[in-house]
Design a protein around this motif. Structure first.
Motif, short mmCIF file in Angstrom:
data_model
loop_
_atom_site.label_atom_id
_atom_site.label_comp_id
_atom_site.label_asym_id
_atom_site.label_seq_id
_atom_site.Cartn_x
_atom_site.Cartn_y
_atom_site.Cartn_z
N PRO A 172 -22.44 13.39 -12.83
CA PRO A 172 -23.54 13.17 -12.49
C PRO A 172 -22.91 12.49 -10.83
CG PRO A 172 -23.38 11.19 -14.54
CD PRO A 172 -21.97 11.88 -13.89
N PHE A 173 -22.04 13.09 -10.60
CA PHE A 173 -20.91 12.84 -9.14
C PHE A 173 -20.10 13.75 -8.87
CE2 PHE A 173 -22.37 8.51 -11.24
CZ PHE A 173 -23.50 8.71 -10.78
N PRO A 174 -20.68 14.85 -9.13
CA PRO A 174 -19.56 16.11 -8.33
C PRO A 174 -18.87 15.88 -7.02
CG PRO A 174 -21.83 16.65 -8.30
CD PRO A 174 -21.61 15.47 -8.90
N PHE A 175 -18.37 14.72 -6.84
CA PHE A 175 -17.64 14.62 -5.21
C PHE A 175 -16.97 13.82 -5.52
CE2 PHE A 175 -22.30 13.34 -5.79
CZ PHE A 175 -21.61 11.84 -5.93
N LEU B 128 -9.65 22.29 -3.59
CA LEU B 128 -10.61 21.96 -5.40
C LEU B 128 -11.70 22.52 -4.79
CD1 LEU B 128 -8.02 19.83 -6.82
CD2 LEU B 128 -7.97 22.31 -7.13
N ASP B 129 -12.83 22.39 -5.90
CA ASP B 129 -14.08 22.04 -5.74
C ASP B 129 -14.49 22.04 -7.19
OD1 ASP B 129 -16.88 22.78 -5.82
OD2 ASP B 129 -16.54 25.31 -5.63
N PHE B 130 -14.95 19.94 -6.69
CA PHE B 130 -15.33 19.01 -7.89
C PHE B 130 -17.14 19.91 -8.29
CE2 PHE B 130 -12.73 15.94 -5.59
CZ PHE B 130 -11.94 16.07 -6.65
N ARG B 131 -17.72 20.64 -8.00
CA ARG B 131 -19.46 20.61 -8.02
C ARG B 131 -18.82 21.00 -9.55
NH1 ARG B 131 -20.14 24.90 -3.10
NH2 ARG B 131 -18.47 25.18 -3.54
N ALA B 132 -18.22 22.05 -10.35
CA ALA B 132 -18.62 22.51 -11.49
C ALA B 132 -18.27 21.04 -12.59
CB ALA B 132 -18.13 23.67 -11.15
N MET B 133 -17.67 19.90 -12.07
CA MET B 133 -17.24 19.33 -13.15
C MET B 133 -18.70 18.64 -13.75
SD MET B 133 -14.23 17.22 -11.21
CE MET B 133 -14.87 16.72 -10.30
N GLU B 134 -18.30 18.02 -15.22
CA GLU B 134 -19.31 17.67 -16.11
C GLU B 134 -19.28 15.76 -15.39
OE1 GLU B 134 -18.69 18.92 -19.79
OE2 GLU B 134 -18.42 20.23 -19.69
N THR C 243 -11.10 7.61 -0.15
CA THR C 243 -11.79 8.87 -0.73
C THR C 243 -12.43 7.40 -2.46
OG1 THR C 243 -10.49 10.25 0.15
CG2 THR C 243 -11.03 10.26 -2.00
N ILE C 244 -13.29 7.59 -2.70
CA ILE C 244 -13.97 6.49 -3.84
C ILE C 244 -13.91 8.87 -4.50
CG2 ILE C 244 -15.24 5.60 -5.06
CD1 ILE C 244 -15.42 4.42 -2.64
N HIS C 245 -13.09 8.85 -5.92
CA HIS C 245 -13.41 9.17 -6.99
C HIS C 245 -14.33 9.79 -7.91
CE1 HIS C 245 -9.51 12.20 -5.43
NE2 HIS C 245 -8.93 11.41 -5.58
N PRO C 246 -14.62 10.67 -8.59
CA PRO C 246 -15.92 11.10 -9.44
C PRO C 246 -15.90 9.65 -10.66
CG PRO C 246 -15.47 13.45 -8.70
CD PRO C 246 -13.98 12.59 -7.93
N ARG C 247 -14.19 9.87 -10.98
CA ARG C 247 -13.99 8.71 -12.11
C ARG C 247 -14.99 7.63 -11.87
NH1 ARG C 247 -15.91 6.86 -16.55
NH2 ARG C 247 -14.33 5.36 -18.06
#
Length: 494
Positions: free
Chosen positions: A90-93, A82-88, A45-49
């Motif tokens: 460019p890569f909400p996944f 958890l739902d990442f789609r609303a996070m601020e 897994t590679i996280h958004p940050r």
């Protein structure tokens, strides 16, 4: 043979650190005991940050092209994700990509920048001097030494560097043994499948080549005794007991157990010795965060070490690596332990707790957002040295978009300099110092927190070092100079 930095360990953390140092103009040798990249991919897994970090150096596109985007993540193997789609961002996944491929891409990146990587060699010890370190290495043709200004241990939980430095690694021993198998499934379950009950829990994730990874825990996982190596028959039996079927399981390529030993290095820096990644923190692999936190360690350290070696860093800068990243490691310990408790709740009371918490994630957006941002490291913020500083100080800067062009903040970040973002139409454009770049721009639809900002100093790792809102150009200019006096100096090389 002399290098400015020697890195022990050529996994994702050591490779990213090597690339950052090369981009900062520092010579570096990575010493890796494995002759080849391990194809048993521990991390998937590679996280958004972490994707943001890759994007800030322009190397994210291959990862995006090859990885499988997943718009959420699990916390403690709860039913509601958890739902990442609303996070601020460019890569909400998250990206599902085997660690072996991640290492290949990072190694190519480091080599292209001029890093030296020696495989099949291992660091066996070192001697620290007043202004250098002599590193002992066991090579294919016998022992030899490397001279360096610093040595960094990215060599895992059994770190030779940490041990030789005498840095304590306190924590708690393993009381849980999870299990995993990379297998072929003739009848795989639906994507994202997971289940949990009194007999245990199991998750299934797709792998390249048509295989799947099965990860699980069961009541017999609560043990301090080693039961022997995991077999396909045992994996099949555990899966059937939990799910009622084996999904046509066959042809394993990797079977393993993993514990919940939880430890955090007492110091991330001792003199000319530094630690990053698993050498600094060990934990139950819940949420797929381990590799990501390690790469983020390296991203924090790389520019600071380069600035120190090039002489424009203030004297205390390298010490801030520990003061900023050690609390992040402590938070990692906390949420890993919390998830472990949820993942081992094999009692009616444990099931009730899981159900309650899962339902709250599904119905309380604020809780979902808080856990998502913590899991993905988007919420990481470093303490401001001045309590009166602007609230943005220490926070991660978003990928601000500039008007009049396709430029955005991530494309402007550099590992060898701070970025002075001048939003005053050029009042601050004449600032010149070693380790400083200036960009005059106007923000396109700025986030609310940035709406009144007239200037900001962004660190090479993308965190805000200073922000100003003064409407008076003279006062703002003076404030910028004061900020630069705290972040930069001109001096002889370290």
């Amino acid at each position: 043979m002399e290098q400015q930095v020697v890195i022990a360990g050529g996994g994702p953390v050591g490779l990213w650190l090597a690339a950052e140092l090369r981009l900062g103009g520092v010579s570096v040798t990575v010493v890796e005991e494995r002759a080849d990249i391990d194809q048993r991919s521990k991390a998937l897994t590679i996280h958004p940050r972490t994707i943001e970090i890759l994007a800030s150096r322009g190397v994210h596109k291959t990862f995006l092209a090859e990885g499988l985007p997943i718009p959420g993540g699990h916390f403690g193997m709860l039913d509601d994700r958890l739902d990442f789609r609303a996070m601020e961002t460019p890569f909400p996944f998250t990206l599902a990509l085997p660690q072996a491929r991640t290492e290949e891409l990072l190694e190519d990146h480091a080599l292209a920048l001029g890093a030296t990587i020696v495989r099949g060699h291992s660091v066996t010890g070192f001697t620290e001097h007043a202004k250098s370190v002599t590193v002992q290495v066991a090579g294919l043709d016998g022992p030899y030494e490397l001279q360096a200004a610093f040595i960094i241990g990215c060599d895992g939980t059994r770190s030779t560097v940490r041990t030789a430095a005498g840095i304590d690694f306190p924590g708690t021993p393993s009381t849980v043994l999870g299990w995993l198998g990379d297998v072929t499934l003739d009848n795989p379950p639906r994507p994202g499948f997971s289940t949990f009950g009194l007999r245990g829990g199991v998750m299934v994730a797709p792998l390249p080549g048509g295989r799947c990874r099965m990860v699980g825990v069961s009541p017999d996982s609560l043990t301090t005794e080693w039961p022997g190596d995991l077999t396909l028959e045992e994996l099949r039996a555990k899966t059937v007991a939990i799910t009622g079927e084996d999904f046509g399981m066959r042809d394993p390529v990797w079977l393993s157990r993993f514990g919940n030993t939880t430890r955090l290095a007492a110091q991330y820096r001792r003199g000319r010795i530094l630690l990053a990644g698993d050498a600094a923190h060990q934990h139950f692999p819940a949420g797929g965060v381990g590799m990501n936190v390690g790469i983020q360690d390296a991203h924090n350290l790389g520019w600071k070490l380069a600035a120190t070696l090039h002489g424009w860093a203030p004297d205390h800068l390298l010490d801030t690596y520990h003061t900023e990243r050690h609390p992040v490691g402590a938070q990692l310990m906390e949420h890993s332990r919390a998830q472990t408790a949820l993942m081992t709740g094999f009692t009616p009371e444990g099931i009730a707790l899981r159900s309650l918490f899962s339902g709250m994630i599904a119905t309380q957006p604020a809780l979902d957002k808080a856990l998502s941002e913590r899991l993905t490291a988007l919420a990481v913020s470093y303490p401001a040295p001045d309590p009166s500083a602007h609230p943005l100080t220490g926070t991660r800067a978003p990928d601000l978009v500039f008007t009049g062009s396709e430029n955005h903040l991530f494309s402007r970040l550099r590992p060898d300099s701070h970025l002075l973002l001048d939003l005053t139409a050029g009042v601050l454009a004449d600032r010149t110092r070693p380790g400083l770049a200036v960009h005059t721009a106007t923000l396109d639809r700025p986030p609310a927190a940035w709406a009144t900002v007239r200037a900001a100093l962004i660190r090479p790792d993308g965190h805000v070092a200073w922000a100003g809102i003064d409407e008076d150009d003279t006062a703002l200019s003076a404030a910028v100079d004061r900020a630069l006096d705290t972040t930069h100096r001109t001096a002889a090389r370290y």
